[in-house]
Write an enzyme that holds these catalytic residues in place. Structure first.
Site, PDB file in Angstrom:
ATOM      1  N   GLU A 197       7.100  -7.051  -7.604  1.00  0.00           N
ATOM      2  CA  GLU A 197       7.105  -8.112  -6.586  1.00  0.00           C
ATOM      3  C   GLU A 197       7.502  -9.469  -7.187  1.00  0.00           C
ATOM      4  O   GLU A 197       6.688 -10.407  -7.196  1.00  0.00           O
ATOM      5  CB  GLU A 197       5.720  -8.239  -5.933  1.00  0.00           C
ATOM      6  CG  GLU A 197       5.184  -6.964  -5.303  1.00  0.00           C
ATOM      7  CD  GLU A 197       5.687  -6.717  -3.898  1.00  0.00           C
ATOM      8  OE1 GLU A 197       6.634  -7.427  -3.458  1.00  0.00           O
ATOM      9  OE2 GLU A 197       5.168  -5.802  -3.252  1.00  0.00           O
ATOM     10  N   GLY A 201       0.805  -1.227   0.000  1.00  0.00           N
ATOM     11  CA  GLY A 201       0.000   0.000   0.000  1.00  0.00           C
ATOM     12  C   GLY A 201       0.831   1.266   0.000  1.00  0.00           C
ATOM     13  O   GLY A 201       0.279   2.366   0.133  1.00  0.00           O
ATOM     14  N   SER A 202       2.160   1.119  -0.132  1.00  0.00           N
ATOM     15  CA  SER A 202       2.991   2.329  -0.106  1.00  0.00           C
ATOM     16  C   SER A 202       3.099   2.975  -1.490  1.00  0.00           C
ATOM     17  O   SER A 202       3.752   3.996  -1.643  1.00  0.00           O
ATOM     18  CB  SER A 202       4.389   2.004   0.449  1.00  0.00           C
ATOM     19  OG  SER A 202       5.008   1.019  -0.351  1.00  0.00           O
ATOM     20  N   GLY A 203       2.479   2.362  -2.477  1.00  0.00           N
ATOM     21  CA  GLY A 203       2.435   2.982  -3.813  1.00  0.00           C
ATOM     22  C   GLY A 203       3.497   2.480  -4.774  1.00  0.00           C
ATOM     23  O   GLY A 203       3.703   3.072  -5.836  1.00  0.00           O
ATOM     24  N   LYS A 204       4.137   1.366  -4.429  1.00  0.00           N
ATOM     25  CA  LYS A 204       5.228   0.843  -5.269  1.00  0.00           C
ATOM     26  C   LYS A 204       4.700   0.418  -6.649  1.00  0.00           C
ATOM     27  O   LYS A 204       5.244   0.804  -7.672  1.00  0.00           O
ATOM     28  CB  LYS A 204       5.904  -0.377  -4.608  1.00  0.00           C
ATOM     29  CG  LYS A 204       6.363  -0.165  -3.182  1.00  0.00           C
ATOM     30  CD  LYS A 204       7.119  -1.355  -2.653  1.00  0.00           C
ATOM     31  CE  LYS A 204       6.319  -2.650  -2.536  1.00  0.00           C
ATOM     32  NZ  LYS A 204       5.263  -2.670  -1.540  1.00  0.00           N
ATOM     33  N   SER A 205       3.643  -0.394  -6.628  1.00  0.00           N
ATOM     34  CA  SER A 205       3.105  -0.901  -7.900  1.00  0.00           C
ATOM     35  C   SER A 205       2.523   0.234  -8.737  1.00  0.00           C
ATOM     36  O   SER A 205       2.635   0.223  -9.971  1.00  0.00           O
ATOM     37  CB  SER A 205       2.029  -1.950  -7.642  1.00  0.00           C
ATOM     38  OG  SER A 205       2.605  -3.060  -7.023  1.00  0.00           O
TER      39      SER A 205
END
Lengths: 259, 269
Positions: free
Chosen positions: A179, A52-56
């Site tokens: 991921e 949920g940290s916005g990586k994707s």
């Protein structure tokens, strides 16, 4: 605000991915709050962060699957948000993307999955050349025997490796891994990490690995960038990033260690 | 008490306005989706191989169920009609009645409803699962236009196959009707054809073809739109498959009513 035009000419040649002040929100919830990053040619940058940290979201912005609210993304000298559909398709051919769930086409076997983009984008290739390219790509990931299997018949690790083969068949300059080790057992994780390094050495690609797996970050990353609450909170080598008292990074490290 | 009912009225007004807005947005999105289908259909490169593959999947694979259903409906409709015609001593009208009913209404409608259930749900679920497992994104990143490859080909295939399937359904329905009439009235095949087709006009055949094209397009667009825009994981896939069938059937009945009105206008003009 620094843009790709502001950095020196020498550095410009070396920087293949340049992200500045990127913000993105969904339904009023800010996911990215001004992310900055640079990736140099041949470098493997790992972006670490909690779910949920916005990586994707960040890598989907890079390939134009999503559009940022603010900021610029420059890839191989192309400002992604300003490209038209045709230019974006052209740029995408230079970028490989490994999806979290591999995203193999369910209705096609492994051979068809790999040849799909080749047939469409390299029309000068004949059937023999396509077969050879597919066989070579499968040999690279050690899965030639699965050529006529359907994705549903493959294990999670095999799907990831086929995903890497499908991505590499177009010989991209830049690879984005979303991921790559998520949901895999430790031994398969090591195999995937080795494969990421092998691809980098063999094809001299520039890579961005999005992960929350510390072992993946340690084994594959030349440089690590820690993302938290939509901003980069620390950047450097693995040692530099985790040699800190920042509670957000310490918690992340300790949690992974316990895992 | 008054205040409570006032609040209820306000709530109803509020929910009605939301519903109305959603309906309008739905129409707008559908119009955009359809325009995009036309645009992508006419723009090269053309996905001939995928269209043929889809025509086979939609057409050939639907033959068994259409054969069974149409044949049975032909028999049942003849059986149900006979007692009423016997009362008037008009069993000789059976071939005409059966032919008119099957060609004008039953064949297009039955085929459309079967395909809405079989093909519409399949398209909705397939594209929906491709969306939620990022296969559509993967296609886009590999520089393939997923809309053209997945949506346009499916809509085109079902629109092309539908008239053929309707014609096939009509033949099987008439065959069922003939066998029943032959068994009871010993009518010959030649007499059945002569009587049956004496009342079928060019307008009837044209209307059937138009209906089948419209129904095919409706099933394709509804299934593709619901599947292509699916979200919320596996729940979204289920919803897409379900909405593909329900919405297609609902729209088909409305279209049937409108087309019949238009045809009747021309018939009696």
């Amino acid at each position: 605000m620094e843009t790709i035009q502001d950095i020196s000419i020498n550095e410009k040649k070396e920087v293949e991915i340049f992200v500045k002040g990127v913000k993105k929100s969904f339904d009023g919830i800010n996911v990215l709050n001004g992310v900055d990053l640079k990736i140099h040619k041949g470098e493997n940058l790992v972006v670490l962060g909690r779910s949920g940290s916005g990586k994707s979201v960040l890598i989907k912005l890079m390939v134009g699957l999503l559009k940022q609210d603010e900021g610029t993304i420059d890839i191989l000298g192309n400002q992604v948000e300003k490209l038209n559909e045709k230019e974006l398709q052209h740029l995408r051919l230079k970028i490989g993307f490994l999806f979290q769930g591999s995203a193999l086409y369910d209705g096609m076997n492994v051979m068809e999955n790999l040849s799909f983009s080749l047939i469409r984008n390299q029309k000068h290739l004949n059937k023999q050349m396509i077969n050879k390219a597919v066989t070579d790509a499968l040999e690279d990931v050690g899965l030639v025997q699965t050529m006529y299997q359907m994705p549903s018949e493959l294990s999670g690790g095999q799907k990831k490796r086929i995903g890497i083969a499908r991505m590499m068949i177009l010989k991209p300059q830049i690879i984005l891994y979303d991921e790559p080790t998520a949901g895999l057992d430790p031994i398969t994780c090591v195999e995937i990490n080795n494969l990421i390094n092998k691809v980098k050495e063999q094809y001299h690609t520039t890579s961005l690995v999005i992960t929350h797996d510390l072992s993946c970050a340690k084994f594959t990353g030349d440089r690590i960038l820690m993302l938290s609450d939509g901003i980069c909170i620390k950047e450097g080598t693995f040692q530099e990033v985790f040699d800190t008292e920042d509670p957000r990074i310490r918690d992340f490290y300790n949690y992974n260690f316990i895992q | 008490m008054n205040s409570a009912s006032g609040n209820e009225i306000l709530q109803h007004k509020f929910s009605f306005s939301i519903w109305f807005r959603q309906l309008f947005v739905g129409f707008y999105n559908t119009a955009i989706f359809i325009l995009k289908i036309f645009k992508e259909t006419l723009r090269p490169p053309f996905e001939f191989r995928e269209i043929i593959k889809q025509c086979y999947a939609i057409g050939v694979n639907s033959l068994p169920i259409i054969s069974m259903t149409s044949f049975i409906i032909g028999i049942v409709f003849t059986k149900q009609s006979r007692p009423s015609l016997i009362e008037f001593g008009a069993t000789s009208w059976l071939p005409s009645l059966i032919s008119i009913a099957i060609v004008r209404a039953l064949a297009p409608l039955i085929t459309a409803l079967i395909l809405a259930g079989k093909v519409g749900s399949n398209i909705g679920a397939e594209l929906g699962s491709m969306r939620v497992t990022e296969q559509i994104d993967a296609m886009e990143i590999s520089s393939t236009n997923p809309f053209k490859f997945l949506v346009t080909t499916r809509v085109l295939s079902i629109t092309l196959m539908m008239p053929l399937l309707v014609a096939y359904s009509a033949v099987l329905g008439l065959l069922g009707g003939y066998l029943n009439i032959h068994h009871n009235e010993l009518t010959t095949f030649k007499t059945f054809i002569q009587n049956g087709f004496s009342q079928i006009t060019f307008l009837d055949l044209t209307a059937s073809i138009i209906k089948s094209v419209v129904y095919g397009f409706t099933i394709g667009v509804t299934g593709c739109m619901k599947g292509y825009n699916a979200d919320m994981g596996t729940v979204g896939v289920g919803k897409a498959a379900n909405a593909s069938v329900v919405n297609s059937m609902f729209i088909i009945f409305i279209e049937e009513m409108v087309i019949v009105q238009i045809i009747n206008y021309f018939r009696f003009a």
